[in-house]
Structures are given as structure tokens and as C-alpha cells.
Design a protein around this motif. Structure first.
Motif, PDB file in Angstrom:
ATOM      1  N   SER A   1      -8.699 -46.800  76.526  1.00 34.17           N
ATOM      2  CA  SER A   1      -8.952 -48.223  76.310  1.00 34.17           C
ATOM      3  C   SER A   1     -10.238 -48.663  77.017  1.00 34.17           C
ATOM      4  O   SER A   1     -10.756 -47.977  77.906  1.00 34.17           O
ATOM      5  CB  SER A   1      -7.759 -49.041  76.809  1.00 34.17           C
ATOM      6  OG  SER A   1      -7.636 -48.886  78.207  1.00 34.17           O
ATOM      7  N   ALA A   2     -10.755 -49.809  76.607  1.00 40.22           N
ATOM      8  CA  ALA A   2     -11.992 -50.341  77.194  1.00 40.22           C
ATOM      9  C   ALA A   2     -11.822 -50.635  78.683  1.00 40.22           C
ATOM     10  O   ALA A   2     -12.729 -50.423  79.499  1.00 40.22           O
ATOM     11  CB  ALA A   2     -12.417 -51.600  76.449  1.00 40.22           C
ATOM     12  N   LEU A   3     -10.657 -51.118  79.073  1.00 40.04           N
ATOM     13  CA  LEU A   3     -10.415 -51.400  80.476  1.00 40.04           C
ATOM     14  C   LEU A   3     -10.436 -50.132  81.317  1.00 40.04           C
ATOM     15  O   LEU A   3     -10.966 -50.087  82.423  1.00 40.04           O
ATOM     16  CB  LEU A   3      -9.079 -52.124  80.624  1.00 40.04           C
ATOM     17  CG  LEU A   3      -8.713 -52.575  82.046  1.00 40.04           C
ATOM     18  CD1 LEU A   3      -9.766 -53.533  82.589  1.00 40.04           C
ATOM     19  CD2 LEU A   3      -7.318 -53.215  82.066  1.00 40.04           C
ATOM     20  N   THR A   4      -9.874 -49.060  80.725  1.00 41.36           N
ATOM     21  CA  THR A   4      -9.882 -47.784  81.446  1.00 41.36           C
ATOM     22  C   THR A   4     -11.312 -47.270  81.611  1.00 41.36           C
ATOM     23  O   THR A   4     -11.700 -46.761  82.683  1.00 41.36           O
ATOM     24  CB  THR A   4      -9.039 -46.765  80.686  1.00 41.36           C
ATOM     25  OG1 THR A   4      -7.700 -47.289  80.504  1.00 41.36           O
ATOM     26  CG2 THR A   4      -8.956 -45.453  81.434  1.00 41.36           C
ATOM     27  N   LYS A   5     -12.112 -47.391  80.564  1.00 41.25           N
ATOM     28  CA  LYS A   5     -13.508 -46.961  80.649  1.00 41.25           C
ATOM     29  C   LYS A   5     -14.266 -47.779  81.700  1.00 41.25           C
ATOM     30  O   LYS A   5     -15.091 -47.244  82.469  1.00 41.25           O
ATOM     31  CB  LYS A   5     -14.176 -47.091  79.293  1.00 41.25           C
ATOM     32  CG  LYS A   5     -13.639 -46.119  78.252  1.00 41.25           C
ATOM     33  CD  LYS A   5     -14.356 -46.327  76.937  1.00 41.25           C
ATOM     34  CE  LYS A   5     -13.824 -45.362  75.865  1.00 41.25           C
ATOM     35  NZ  LYS A   5     -14.504 -45.558  74.553  1.00 41.25           N
ATOM     36  N   LEU A   6     -14.019 -49.087  81.737  1.00 41.86           N
ATOM     37  CA  LEU A   6     -14.696 -49.935  82.731  1.00 41.86           C
ATOM     38  C   LEU A   6     -14.324 -49.525  84.146  1.00 41.86           C
ATOM     39  O   LEU A   6     -15.179 -49.421  85.035  1.00 41.86           O
ATOM     40  CB  LEU A   6     -14.343 -51.400  82.482  1.00 41.86           C
ATOM     41  CG  LEU A   6     -14.925 -52.415  83.476  1.00 41.86           C
ATOM     42  CD1 LEU A   6     -16.440 -52.382  83.435  1.00 41.86           C
ATOM     43  CD2 LEU A   6     -14.407 -53.821  83.162  1.00 41.86           C
ATOM     44  N   ALA A   7     -13.042 -49.293  84.361  1.00 37.33           N
ATOM     45  CA  ALA A   7     -12.609 -48.890  85.696  1.00 37.33           C
ATOM     46  C   ALA A   7     -13.204 -47.539  86.080  1.00 37.33           C
ATOM     47  O   ALA A   7     -13.641 -47.324  87.227  1.00 37.33           O
ATOM     48  CB  ALA A   7     -11.071 -48.842  85.745  1.00 37.33           C
ATOM     49  N   LEU A   8     -13.227 -46.600  85.099  1.00 36.72           N
ATOM     50  CA  LEU A   8     -13.782 -45.283  85.391  1.00 36.72           C
ATOM     51  C   LEU A   8     -15.278 -45.365  85.712  1.00 36.72           C
ATOM     52  O   LEU A   8     -15.774 -44.762  86.679  1.00 36.72           O
ATOM     53  CB  LEU A   8     -13.536 -44.359  84.194  1.00 36.72           C
ATOM     54  CG  LEU A   8     -14.018 -42.912  84.353  1.00 36.72           C
ATOM     55  CD1 LEU A   8     -13.312 -42.240  85.520  1.00 36.72           C
ATOM     56  CD2 LEU A   8     -13.804 -42.120  83.062  1.00 36.72           C
ATOM     57  N   CYS A   9     -16.035 -46.127  84.920  1.00 37.04           N
ATOM     58  CA  CYS A   9     -17.487 -46.265  85.164  1.00 37.04           C
ATOM     59  C   CYS A   9     -17.758 -46.980  86.484  1.00 37.04           C
ATOM     60  O   CYS A   9     -18.696 -46.620  87.230  1.00 37.04           O
ATOM     61  CB  CYS A   9     -18.141 -47.010  84.006  1.00 37.04           C
ATOM     62  SG  CYS A   9     -18.153 -46.074  82.460  1.00 37.04           S
ATOM     63  N   SER A  10     -16.946 -47.984  86.806  1.00 33.38           N
ATOM     64  CA  SER A  10     -17.134 -48.696  88.069  1.00 33.38           C
ATOM     65  C   SER A  10     -16.869 -47.778  89.249  1.00 33.38           C
ATOM     66  O   SER A  10     -17.626 -47.778  90.250  1.00 33.38           O
ATOM     67  CB  SER A  10     -16.208 -49.909  88.136  1.00 33.38           C
ATOM     68  OG  SER A  10     -16.490 -50.806  87.074  1.00 33.38           O
TER      69      SER A  10
ATOM     70  N   LEU B   1     -17.100 -44.523  89.212  1.00 32.48           N
ATOM     71  CA  LEU B   1     -18.184 -43.546  89.277  1.00 32.48           C
ATOM     72  C   LEU B   1     -19.454 -44.147  89.888  1.00 32.48           C
ATOM     73  O   LEU B   1     -20.128 -43.508  90.707  1.00 32.48           O
ATOM     74  CB  LEU B   1     -18.462 -43.009  87.870  1.00 32.48           C
ATOM     75  CG  LEU B   1     -19.566 -41.945  87.762  1.00 32.48           C
ATOM     76  CD1 LEU B   1     -19.194 -40.715  88.589  1.00 32.48           C
ATOM     77  CD2 LEU B   1     -19.809 -41.555  86.291  1.00 32.48           C
ATOM     78  N   ALA B   2     -19.775 -45.384  89.501  1.00 34.09           N
ATOM     79  CA  ALA B   2     -20.960 -46.040  90.059  1.00 34.09           C
ATOM     80  C   ALA B   2     -20.809 -46.257  91.560  1.00 34.09           C
ATOM     81  O   ALA B   2     -21.739 -46.034  92.354  1.00 34.09           O
ATOM     82  CB  ALA B   2     -21.207 -47.378  89.351  1.00 34.09           C
ATOM     83  N   LEU B   3     -19.621 -46.688  91.969  1.00 38.04           N
ATOM     84  CA  LEU B   3     -19.390 -46.895  93.396  1.00 38.04           C
ATOM     85  C   LEU B   3     -19.475 -45.582  94.165  1.00 38.04           C
ATOM     86  O   LEU B   3     -20.057 -45.516  95.252  1.00 38.04           O
ATOM     87  CB  LEU B   3     -18.015 -47.540  93.588  1.00 38.04           C
ATOM     88  CG  LEU B   3     -17.628 -47.898  95.029  1.00 38.04           C
ATOM     89  CD1 LEU B   3     -18.616 -48.903  95.613  1.00 38.04           C
ATOM     90  CD2 LEU B   3     -16.203 -48.459  95.075  1.00 38.04           C
TER      91      LEU B   3
ATOM     92  N   VAL C   1     -22.204 -44.775  97.126  1.00 41.99           N
ATOM     93  CA  VAL C   1     -21.798 -44.347  98.467  1.00 41.99           C
ATOM     94  C   VAL C   1     -22.374 -42.975  98.788  1.00 41.99           C
ATOM     95  O   VAL C   1     -22.883 -42.729  99.904  1.00 41.99           O
ATOM     96  CB  VAL C   1     -20.265 -44.343  98.559  1.00 41.99           C
ATOM     97  CG1 VAL C   1     -19.813 -43.737  99.892  1.00 41.99           C
ATOM     98  CG2 VAL C   1     -19.707 -45.749  98.425  1.00 41.99           C
ATOM     99  N   ALA C   2     -22.331 -42.074  97.816  1.00 41.45           N
ATOM    100  CA  ALA C   2     -22.865 -40.736  98.050  1.00 41.45           C
ATOM    101  C   ALA C   2     -24.378 -40.772  98.277  1.00 41.45           C
ATOM    102  O   ALA C   2     -24.920 -40.045  99.119  1.00 41.45           O
ATOM    103  CB  ALA C   2     -22.520 -39.816  96.868  1.00 41.45           C
ATOM    104  N   ASP C   3     -25.082 -41.657  97.526  1.00 39.51           N
ATOM    105  CA  ASP C   3     -26.525 -41.760  97.703  1.00 39.51           C
ATOM    106  C   ASP C   3     -26.877 -42.384  99.052  1.00 39.51           C
ATOM    107  O   ASP C   3     -27.850 -41.992  99.695  1.00 39.51           O
ATOM    108  CB  ASP C   3     -27.118 -42.577  96.556  1.00 39.51           C
ATOM    109  CG  ASP C   3     -28.627 -42.655  96.632  1.00 39.51           C
ATOM    110  OD1 ASP C   3     -29.265 -41.601  96.715  1.00 39.51           O
ATOM    111  OD2 ASP C   3     -29.172 -43.780  96.651  1.00 39.51           O
ATOM    112  N   THR C   4     -26.026 -43.329  99.478  1.00 39.51           N
ATOM    113  CA  THR C   4     -26.283 -43.964 100.766  1.00 39.51           C
ATOM    114  C   THR C   4     -26.015 -43.006 101.924  1.00 39.51           C
ATOM    115  O   THR C   4     -26.795 -42.950 102.890  1.00 39.51           O
ATOM    116  CB  THR C   4     -25.419 -45.227 100.914  1.00 39.51           C
ATOM    117  OG1 THR C   4     -25.692 -46.110  99.821  1.00 39.51           O
ATOM    118  CG2 THR C   4     -25.702 -45.932 102.226  1.00 39.51           C
ATOM    119  N   ARG C   5     -24.955 -42.252 101.838  1.00 39.05           N
ATOM    120  CA  ARG C   5     -24.582 -41.370 102.938  1.00 39.05           C
ATOM    121  C   ARG C   5     -25.324 -40.042 102.917  1.00 39.05           C
ATOM    122  O   ARG C   5     -25.794 -39.556 103.941  1.00 39.05           O
ATOM    123  CB  ARG C   5     -23.078 -41.109 102.902  1.00 39.05           C
ATOM    124  CG  ARG C   5     -22.234 -42.355 103.161  1.00 39.05           C
ATOM    125  CD  ARG C   5     -22.429 -42.842 104.593  1.00 39.05           C
ATOM    126  NE  ARG C   5     -22.068 -41.803 105.553  1.00 39.05           N
ATOM    127  CZ  ARG C   5     -20.831 -41.604 106.012  1.00 39.05           C
ATOM    128  NH1 ARG C   5     -19.858 -42.413 105.598  1.00 39.05           N
ATOM    129  NH2 ARG C   5     -20.592 -40.652 106.885  1.00 39.05           N
TER     130      ARG C   5
END
Length: 333
Positions: free
Chosen positions: A19-28, A30-32, A36-40
Motif C-alpha cells: 500500500s501507499a502508506l507502507t511505501k511512505l513509511a518504508l521510504c521515510s 530509509l531516508a532517516l 543518521v548513517a551519513d551524520t555518524r
């Protein structure tokens, strides 16, 4: 065909994924995670550097028209400013040339008048360039230290000036330095001449060090705000005609026969850096008179030597003439 044997699954084109909600949660998430990985751990730094390297030529190409427009505008503005500065410099040069010609004419007229009146020509006092090192540590006096001393020929009492006017006078001399007491010091004094009225007076520094004031000026004296005060040359120290101060305020009170005249020095010691140390007038005149006396003695000695030489030549010619006459008469007495 029996209905139970039919394939009821939708074709691949109509098949639905998450579902679209699942994709949004997954992309969010992944972005987070990437942030965090880029910052650390700086994981995206190489990719970011490679992307910037690839896009730099494109950016430069896109910015080329903007840079060319700004360069052309800057060139035109710079050309206009240069032309305006050149025009201003030409006008200033013309004005300075006019003032220089007038000054030369006035100097020639002054020399003619001095010769006509039998006065001494204007004196040119020797000067020595110096630099102000620091202010004297005494908080109750206004003194500065310069980088010239007895080794360079600086003598106590020498006037010190800059491009604006008189700063002060040398009061202490050391081998490689000297102390200069400024005109605003409470113990400093200098004879002045009002350039407008030719009235002579003496000025001294104020106790608060804020300026100078004329001493013992009568309430009826012709002194106005803005009058230029110059050196009179009567003290045998300062050459005449040097600018010193301007009248800042004149206070006349009915209960006093004297007026309070405040002066603002023209040469500001706080902004002075390079100065000229002049030879005192009395020493300059003494050296000049000594040089003139030596020159006169040498001229008199040369004249006496010439007269003696002429006398010797005359005696020699007379002796030769007597010898010839004796030879002609056969040596008889």
C-alpha cells in the motif's frame, strides 16, 4: 469449462503491491537511516563528492552567462569611475597649477620687496625626518617619543612639525631617541601671530590637555572665532609663518578686563605618525653667521693673497726693468 478451473488471480498489469502508506513509511525509515548513517559515519560523503565533481562543469557552464554579464557590467562601471576620477584629477591638477603659479609669483614679489626694503631673505631651516614611536608613559603630560636623537643631530629645543602644522618642541634628547612636548601640554608655551590682524600674543596648553588658550588678551582685543594663529618667529626657536591653531571660542566677561580665548591646534598629535624636526632659529642663524664670517675671512684672505701676488709681480717687473737699464748703460752707476 467448469468455473472452479478458472484462474481468478489478476493479470500482472493490475496486480497491486504494498500500500501507499507502507511505501511512505518504508521510504521515510530509509531516508532517516541514511541521514543518521551519513551524520555518524559519513557514508554519503564519497558519493556527494563524486556528484559534485560530475556536476561542476555543468554548473560552470550554466553560470558562464551570468559571470559574463557581471564582468561586462563591472567593466563598464569601472570605466565610468575611472573616467570620473581622471576628470576630477585633471581639474585638481589645473587648480594646483594655478595655485602654484600664483605662489611662485607671490614668492618672486616677496623677494623683490625684501631686496627693495633691504630685509633679509626668507630663511630655509634644515629639517630631519622622524617617526613617532609611542606616547610618554607620564599620564600628567602630553609628550611623544621619536626615533631620532643626538646621533642624528637632534638638539634640545628643536621645533617639531608635520604636514598640518606645529606639533611641539623637543625637550629631552637621548642618543637614539628624543621626547617631544606637545603644544597641548600644560607646561608648553609658544609665541603666536594673528594672521588677520598681525597681533602678537603667547599661547599655552590647558591644564586638562584639551587644547590651547591665549594668555593675557584684553577684552577689547580684535580676536574672532576662526582666526588663524601662526608662529611669530620672535622666540628664536620656531620659524615664522608656520600654522599653529585656530581660534575656537572667545569669551568676554564684564567683570574681567581680559578675554578667554580658546584655540584648537591644527596639527592633531593623535593622528600624527611621521614628523619633521627643524633646527632652532637661533642656532641656524648662528651657524649661518659663522659660515658667512668664515666665507668673508676666506674672501679677505684670498684678496690679500691676490694683492700680495700683484705687488710681487710689480716688484719683479721693476727689478727686471732696472736690470735692463743697467745693462744698457754698461753697468755704470
Amino acid at each position: 469449462m467448469p468455473l472452479g478451473t478458472l484462474d481468478r488471480s489478476p493479470p500482472p498489469f493490475f496486480r497491486q503491491g504494498p500500500s501507499a502508506l507502507t511505501k511512505l513509511a518504508l521510504c521515510s525509515a530509509l531516508a532517516l537511516l541514511l541521514m543518521v548513517a551519513d551524520t555518524r559515519f559519513k557514508l554519503m560523503q564519497p558519493a556527494r563528492a563524486a556528484l559534485a565533481l560530475v556536476l561542476q562543469p555543468v554548473q560552470r557552464l550554466l553560470l558562464a552567462p551570468v559571470d559574463a554579464w557581471e564582468t561586462a557590467g563591472g567593466y563598464l562601471r569601472g570605466t565610468q569611475r575611472a573616467m570620473a576620477a581622471e576628470d576630477l584629477a585633471r581639474r585638481q591638477l589645473s587648480a594646483q597649477a594655478e595655485r602654484l603659479s600664483r605662489a611662485a609669483a607671490l614668492q618672486a614679489e616677496n623677494d623683490r620687496l625684501r631686496r627693495l626694503l633691504g630685509l633679509q631673505p626668507s630663511l630655509t631651516v634644515p629639517a630631519l625626518a622622524a617617526e613617532i614611536l609611542f606616547e610618554a608613559p607620564d599620564p600628567f603630560s602630553r609628550r611623544v617619543v621619536i626615533d631620532r636623537g643626538t646621533t642624528q643631530g637632534v638638539a634640545a629645543g628643536s621645533p617639531v612639525i608635520n604636514d598640518a602644522g606645529v606639533l611641539g618642541q623637543v625637550t629631552r634628547v637621548y642618543p637614539l631617541s628624543a621626547e617631544v612636548t606637545l603644544l597641548t601640554d600644560k607646561d608648553a608655551a609658544i609665541p603666536l601671530l594673528n594672521a588677520r590682524t598681525q597681533m602678537r600674543n603667547a599661547a599655552a596648553g590647558r591644564a586638562d590637555g584639551a587644547g590651547m588658550e591665549l594668555r593675557f588678551v584684553t577684552a577689547s582685543a580684535d580676536v574672532q572665532v576662526g582666526d588663524l594663529m601662526t608662529t611669530s618667529g620672535l622666540d628664536g626657536v620656531y620659524p615664522p609663518g608656520l600654522p599653529v591653531a585656530r581660534v575656537k571660542a572667545v569669551s568676554r566677561r564684564g567683570d574681567s578686563s581680559f578675554a578667554q580665548v580658546l584655540l584648537a591646534p591644527i596639527a592633531q598629535p593623535d593622528g600624527a605618525r611621521h614628523v619633521l624636526v627643524l633646527q632652532p632659529m637661533d642656532r641656524h642663524l648662528a651657524a649661518k653667521q659663522e659660515a658667512e664670517a668664515v666665507a668673508a675671512a676666506e674672501a679677505a684672505s684670498a684678496a690679500e693673497a691676490k694683492a700680495a701676488l700683484r705687488t710681487a709681480k710689480k716688484e719683479e717687473r721693476a727689478a727686471k726693468a732696472a736690470a735692463k737699464a743697467s745693462a744698457a748703460t754698461g753697468g755704470s752707476p
